[in-house]
Every structure is written in C-alpha cells, then in structure tokens.
Design a protein around this motif. Structure first.
Motif, PDB file in Angstrom:
ATOM      1  N   SER A 144      49.529  28.386  37.610  1.00 37.56           N
ATOM      2  CA  SER A 144      48.349  29.162  37.466  1.00 37.56           C
ATOM      3  C   SER A 144      48.398  30.096  38.618  1.00 37.56           C
ATOM      4  CB  SER A 144      47.100  28.367  37.507  1.00 37.56           C
ATOM      5  OG  SER A 144      46.971  27.365  38.298  1.00 37.56           O
ATOM      6  N   TYR A 145      48.685  31.275  38.262  1.00 37.29           N
ATOM      7  CA  TYR A 145      48.597  32.306  39.248  1.00 37.29           C
ATOM      8  C   TYR A 145      49.745  32.314  40.221  1.00 37.29           C
ATOM      9  CZ  TYR A 145      44.201  33.034  37.316  1.00 37.29           C
ATOM     10  OH  TYR A 145      43.208  33.324  36.457  1.00 37.29           O
ATOM     11  N   PHE A 146      50.906  31.881  39.742  1.00 38.31           N
ATOM     12  CA  PHE A 146      52.160  32.063  40.477  1.00 38.31           C
ATOM     13  C   PHE A 146      52.076  31.515  41.891  1.00 38.31           C
ATOM     14  CE2 PHE A 146      52.700  34.690  36.941  1.00 38.31           C
ATOM     15  CZ  PHE A 146      51.639  35.567  36.888  1.00 38.31           C
ATOM     16  N   TYR A 147      51.277  30.500  42.067  1.00 37.73           N
ATOM     17  CA  TYR A 147      51.019  30.011  43.410  1.00 37.73           C
ATOM     18  C   TYR A 147      52.224  29.313  44.013  1.00 37.73           C
ATOM     19  CZ  TYR A 147      47.881  28.398  47.065  1.00 37.73           C
ATOM     20  OH  TYR A 147      47.252  28.196  48.235  1.00 37.73           O
ATOM     21  N   TYR A 148      52.758  28.408  43.239  1.00 37.31           N
ATOM     22  CA  TYR A 148      53.786  27.537  43.805  1.00 37.31           C
ATOM     23  C   TYR A 148      55.170  28.108  43.582  1.00 37.31           C
ATOM     24  CZ  TYR A 148      49.659  24.795  42.886  1.00 37.31           C
ATOM     25  OH  TYR A 148      48.368  24.366  42.788  1.00 37.31           O
ATOM     26  N   ARG A 149      55.265  29.402  43.510  1.00 32.43           N
ATOM     27  CA  ARG A 149      56.556  30.008  43.213  1.00 32.43           C
ATOM     28  C   ARG A 149      57.578  29.592  44.260  1.00 32.43           C
ATOM     29  NH1 ARG A 149      57.262  36.347  42.257  1.00 32.43           N
ATOM     30  NH2 ARG A 149      57.013  36.425  44.491  1.00 32.43           N
ATOM     31  N   ALA A 204      39.658  30.171  49.402  1.00 31.17           N
ATOM     32  CA  ALA A 204      39.164  31.546  49.296  1.00 31.17           C
ATOM     33  C   ALA A 204      37.987  31.724  50.244  1.00 31.17           C
ATOM     34  CB  ALA A 204      38.724  31.826  47.864  1.00 31.17           C
ATOM     35  N   ASP A 205      37.729  32.977  50.616  1.00 29.34           N
ATOM     36  CA  ASP A 205      36.576  33.239  51.486  1.00 29.34           C
ATOM     37  C   ASP A 205      35.263  33.086  50.734  1.00 29.34           C
ATOM     38  OD1 ASP A 205      37.946  34.037  53.945  1.00 29.34           O
ATOM     39  OD2 ASP A 205      38.709  35.674  52.730  1.00 29.34           O
ATOM     40  N   GLY A 206      35.332  33.211  49.415  1.00 27.88           N
ATOM     41  CA  GLY A 206      34.113  33.086  48.636  1.00 27.88           C
ATOM     42  C   GLY A 206      34.386  33.105  47.159  1.00 27.88           C
ATOM     43  N   VAL A 207      33.303  33.007  46.395  1.00 25.74           N
ATOM     44  CA  VAL A 207      33.427  33.102  44.932  1.00 25.74           C
ATOM     45  C   VAL A 207      32.371  34.065  44.395  1.00 25.74           C
ATOM     46  CG1 VAL A 207      34.454  30.852  44.394  1.00 25.74           C
ATOM     47  CG2 VAL A 207      31.983  31.030  44.686  1.00 25.74           C
ATOM     48  N   GLU A 208      32.720  34.675  43.283  1.00 22.76           N
ATOM     49  CA  GLU A 208      31.762  35.525  42.586  1.00 22.76           C
ATOM     50  C   GLU A 208      31.327  34.772  41.347  1.00 22.76           C
ATOM     51  OE1 GLU A 208      30.993  38.487  39.286  1.00 22.76           O
ATOM     52  OE2 GLU A 208      32.423  36.872  39.417  1.00 22.76           O
ATOM     53  N   LEU A 213      37.544  40.901  44.597  1.00 22.13           N
ATOM     54  CA  LEU A 213      37.124  39.834  43.678  1.00 22.13           C
ATOM     55  C   LEU A 213      38.284  39.646  42.711  1.00 22.13           C
ATOM     56  CD1 LEU A 213      34.495  40.711  45.033  1.00 22.13           C
ATOM     57  CD2 LEU A 213      33.394  40.734  42.822  1.00 22.13           C
ATOM     58  N   THR A 214      39.109  38.667  43.003  1.00 22.54           N
ATOM     59  CA  THR A 214      40.378  38.564  42.284  1.00 22.54           C
ATOM     60  C   THR A 214      40.414  37.429  41.266  1.00 22.54           C
ATOM     61  OG1 THR A 214      42.762  38.317  42.566  1.00 22.54           O
ATOM     62  CG2 THR A 214      41.384  37.128  44.116  1.00 22.54           C
ATOM     63  N   ASP A 215      41.240  37.613  40.252  1.00 23.78           N
ATOM     64  CA  ASP A 215      41.531  36.540  39.300  1.00 23.78           C
ATOM     65  C   ASP A 215      42.816  35.822  39.682  1.00 23.78           C
ATOM     66  OD1 ASP A 215      39.553  36.833  36.894  1.00 23.78           O
ATOM     67  OD2 ASP A 215      40.090  38.859  37.485  1.00 23.78           O
ATOM     68  N   ASN A 216      43.329  36.110  40.849  1.00 24.72           N
ATOM     69  CA  ASN A 216      44.583  35.499  41.297  1.00 24.72           C
ATOM     70  C   ASN A 216      44.527  35.297  42.813  1.00 24.72           C
ATOM     71  OD1 ASN A 216      47.213  34.757  41.755  1.00 24.72           O
ATOM     72  ND2 ASN A 216      48.102  36.317  40.428  1.00 24.72           N
ATOM     73  N   ILE A 217      43.756  34.310  43.226  1.00 24.89           N
ATOM     74  CA  ILE A 217      43.526  34.078  44.662  1.00 24.89           C
ATOM     75  C   ILE A 217      44.839  33.848  45.424  1.00 24.89           C
ATOM     76  CG2 ILE A 217      42.412  32.535  46.352  1.00 24.89           C
ATOM     77  CD1 ILE A 217      40.312  31.935  44.176  1.00 24.89           C
ATOM     78  N   PRO A 218      45.693  32.933  44.940  1.00 28.13           N
ATOM     79  CA  PRO A 218      46.907  32.645  45.718  1.00 28.13           C
ATOM     80  C   PRO A 218      47.808  33.855  45.911  1.00 28.13           C
ATOM     81  CG  PRO A 218      46.537  30.981  44.067  1.00 28.13           C
ATOM     82  CD  PRO A 218      45.595  32.080  43.762  1.00 28.13           C
ATOM     83  N   LYS A 219      47.919  34.659  44.883  1.00 25.07           N
ATOM     84  CA  LYS A 219      48.799  35.832  44.995  1.00 25.07           C
ATOM     85  C   LYS A 219      48.237  36.819  46.014  1.00 25.07           C
ATOM     86  CE  LYS A 219      52.493  37.830  43.789  1.00 25.07           C
ATOM     87  NZ  LYS A 219      53.757  37.124  43.999  1.00 25.07           N
ATOM     88  N   LEU A 220      46.933  37.009  45.984  1.00 24.78           N
ATOM     89  CA  LEU A 220      46.303  37.913  46.956  1.00 24.78           C
ATOM     90  C   LEU A 220      46.489  37.375  48.368  1.00 24.78           C
ATOM     91  CD1 LEU A 220      44.527  40.298  47.782  1.00 24.78           C
ATOM     92  CD2 LEU A 220      42.523  39.000  47.096  1.00 24.78           C
TER      93      LEU A 220
END
Lengths: 179, 288
Positions: free
Chosen positions: A71-76, B67-71, B275-282
C-alpha cells in the motif's frame, strides 16, 4: 454480501478436495529443491527465493523475500525471511497438491523528520496449493492462504513500540525445481 | 530482435527509477512541509485497504506512518452529531442506503464499510464521530494536526435552511474543538466563506482555510478576514500562485497528491501542507 465469506469457502473447499484425494506416498530419499515465488498479502507484493528440503511427502523451505510494493510503495526493497512447510497430499506424475504453513516477515524503515526506526511485519498463513509439472523437474503452481499478521511499529509520539494484529490472506504463485 | 527489446525495457526501467529531485524548501513554515494523510492513510484503493475516514485508517496514518496529521470530512447527522464521511450517500462506501443526514448516529452505527472484498471480510469498520478522533488524539504526547473538511453542501435542505444549518454545524464543531482543547492543532477548511465566517464569529482564534485555487481573485477576502490559508488541488496550483500566496502571508495546503510525479511536483511548489494519499512515499521523498 454474497462474497462475504468467499475466500474462506474457497479455502475450505480446496482443503476438503485435497484431503479426499490423499493417498499413501511412495518412500523416497531426501531431495533438494529451489523455489521462486511471488505473493500478495498484507505486506504487499513480494518476491521470494527459497531452498527446499524434500523428504517423502514433506517439504521444508527457508529463504528470503523482497517486498517491493505495498500500500503505497512503502516497503519497497525491504527484505525479510520465509519459512515454509508443505505437506503433499497428492503426488502424481504431473500434479501435486499440498497444504502449507508459511511464516514470513519484512523489516522496513519508518520515517519521521530527522529520525527513522525499523518496523517489522510478521505474516503467518495456512494454505492450500497445487503444483503442475512444467517439464522434467520443474513445477509451477499456486496457493491460497488464510492467516494473520502482526505489525510491530514505533510510535514516535509515545516513544514506544506498538503492534497491530489482523487477518491476512495470501495468494502465491511459484516455480519450483527439484534437483 | 527480442534481445534488443529486452535490453531496451531494462534500460527504460532504470531510467524510470531515477531519484526524485527536490529543491530546498522555502515556505512560511521555515522550510517544513507537513505530511497530512488524506482521509487517514489516503483514499481507499487497490493499494490502500483501509476506508477513508475510518478509525483504522486515521489511526494507522498517525501511529504507524507517523504523519503530522490527518484530513477528515465532517458531516452532521439527523440528531446533530458530527461524523466523518466523505460522500453524501451511504451506499458508495457502506452497506447502508440513502443520505447520511437522514440517519441518527445510533442508526449509522449499524452500517459498516463494505466497498470492496477486503473491507467486507477483514475489517469491521463503521462510521465514526469526530469526537472519537479528538478524544483519542488529545491524549497523545505529540498531538497530530486535524484538518477538518467541512461538507457544507451536504445538508438536508428539507430540515434546515442553509443559514440554520451553518449555524448548527459550525457551533457543534467549535464546541467540540474547545472541549478537547485542540485549537492549536485544528485546521478548518471549507469552500463556503459563510461557514468560515460563522466559525470566526464564534471563535476568532481558529485556523481557517478557504478551499480555492483562485488566489488572485479571492486574496482580498482571505486577507480581509485574516484567514490562515487556502486548500487547493495540486493540479490547479502553480508555483507562481503559491509564491503569491506566500508574499501575502497566506499558507497553502495541496491535495490530490498520490503518485511520485505528483508528490515531487507538489513538494517543489513549497506549500506548507500536503494532504496526500501516499504518506510513506511523501515521507521518503522529503526525509531520505
């Protein structure tokens, strides 16, 4: 709502079929094998390679896996280990059916501004599967498994580790070779 | 020929793996971009199994992803409770039917999120109240930001006039924030200036953000009311618009930011919040 228990029903159905087909096994000496697999489960899309020790209708495999997307390429590109036990219920010339207990984990880096800690996901599943002979000693197959996961994570706010436990489902495809 | 094609694919794959280039960040937060999970861990998809606005999604965004927060999206039930839900109709994400505002909180508790196979089998998530989230997070050492998206157009026009609805809705929101002493960590956004003005009238110290990408046209409204900033779709905001907002001390939050190219694009515009749908990538792009 009709598909609510679809995975469970499919799993039990396969299990009953395999059990009903169980047969006496011919004694064999110990063999080694290798298996390349790919599975999707809670930790995402994984590829793994493992060495198998085969004796009669038992197979014990140990290997490593690489989780390259979740989910969301986290553990790549996060690594983990695989421990996999199979019990073959059917062993025919061109097909094998088995039940399997699989444990695998993955360690990934949890990021925070100016900090990082390692989180770990443990996954444990009980599966049904089959292998079809591709040619000579090479087999292909897949499994469907149900089980659970435990995700152990570092909570930066509370400065402590926490964990989540949940259901898990695993679909796995594999190519195996017996030496 | 096939071998050449194979080499070409490998070469293209390597090219696509190039590291994201991020410029030094210059914004009104002193170079910090806050990572805010859109609806929790992001909108539910094949890669994100948690339904948006559900407790599991919100909790995971804060505890596991850090994350710093949620929307979250705030709506009012028939019996005037504030609940978190994105759409107007229940059938889009739950096993309920009809408009959310036609149900009391107790009735809503009967429904569960069931948008897909995974949610249906493995999760037992229900629509939650805003109070549940504030209560949970107010006890944490580092309190996460909560960005409230007011769904002002989703109201029952048979029961209330728009003005009555705004008054009820905003009063409830402010009361709840004050109850948990969460003013410092709450950001309230709406496309309705009436709603923001109503909140400002009740409590002028809350951080209010207008949902708009029209910085040039609405600058005077924002400045005149001393609002905190704006919330806009990433695709609708250019670096020039954000620089203009910054020159006027207006903070910017960008949403609809999911894949790597969108994240890099958003980060290089130097907003204060994503406000992202991909927290880890950001996080990976910002921190690694």
């Amino acid at each position: 709502m009709l598909y609510k228990y679809f995975a469970h029903i499919l799993f039990v159905f396969c299990f009953i079929i395999y059990l009903s087909c169980a047969q006496a096994q011919v004694k064999e000496k110990i063999k080694f094998g290798t298996e390349l697999n790919s599975h999707i489960s809670y930790s995402g899309i994984n590829t793994g390679i493992q060495m198998n020790l085969l004796h009669q209708n038992h197979s014990l495999g140990i290997g490593i896996k690489n989780t390259y997307q979740n989910s969301y390429f986290y553990y790549r590109n996060a690594l983990g280990i695989i421990i996999d036990y199979k019990y073959f219920l059917i062993t025919k010339e061109n097909i094998k059916a088995f039940i399997s207990i699989n444990y695998n984990n993955v360690i990934y880096k949890s990021l925070r501004r100016h900090a990082s800690k390692n989180n770990i996901i443990h996954e444990y599943t009980y599966s049904n599967g089959y292998l079809i002979r591709l040619y000579k000693n090479c087999w292909v197959g897949n499994t469907i498994g149900l089980g659970g996961y435990t995700e152990r994570f570092y909570d930066y706010s509370e400065k402590e580790y926490g964990s989540y436990i949940g259901y898990n489902v695993m679909f796995k495809g594999m190519i195996s070779y017996e030496f | 020929m096939n071998f050449r094609l194979f080499i070409l694919i490998i070469f293209l794959a390597f090219l696509s793996c190039k590291k994201a280039e991020i410029n030094p960040i210059n914004n009104l937060n002193g170079g910090v971009i806050y990572v805010v999970g859109h609806g929790g861990t992001g909108f539910q998809s094949a890669y994100n199994e948690m339904p948006e606005n559900s407790l599991s999604s919100i909790t995971k965004a804060i505890e596991v992803y850090n994350a710093d927060g949620v929307e979250v999206d705030v709506q009012l039930t028939k019996d005037l409770n504030l609940v978190l839900y994105h759409d107007d109709k229940l059938e889009t994400s739950t096993n309920g039917n009809g408009f959310l505002y036609d149900y009391n909180l107790e009735e809503l508790n009967r429904f569960k999120y069931d948008r897909d196979f995974y949610t249906n089998i493995f999760l037992d998530e229900h629509i939650i109240t805003l109070e549940t989230v504030l209560q949970k997070f107010s006890q944490r050492n580092i309190k996460p930001q909560i960005h409230l998206d007011l769904r002002t157009w989703l109201y029952d026009n048979h029961q209330y006039s728009f003005e009555e609805f705004i008054e009820l809705y905003t009063t409830k929101i402010v009361q709840l924030i004050l109850k948990y002493n969460y003013q410092e960590y709450t950001y309230i956004s709406s496309g309705s200036s009436e709603a923001l003005l109503a909140i400002q009238k009740i409590n002028p110290n809350l951080k209010l953000m207008l949902a708009t990408s029209d910085v040039y046209g609405l600058l005077s409204l924002i400045k005149q009311n001393n609002w905190y900033g704006i919330v806009a779709q990433n695709a609708n905001m250019t670096k020039q618009k954000i620089d203009y907002a910054h020159q006027n001390k207006i903070r910017v939050a960008l949403f609809n930011v999911k894949i790597q190219s969108e994240i890099v694009d958003a980060v290089n515009k130097h907003p204060e919040f994503i406000l992202t749908d991909n927290i880890p990538k950001l996080q990976q792009i910002l921190y690694e």
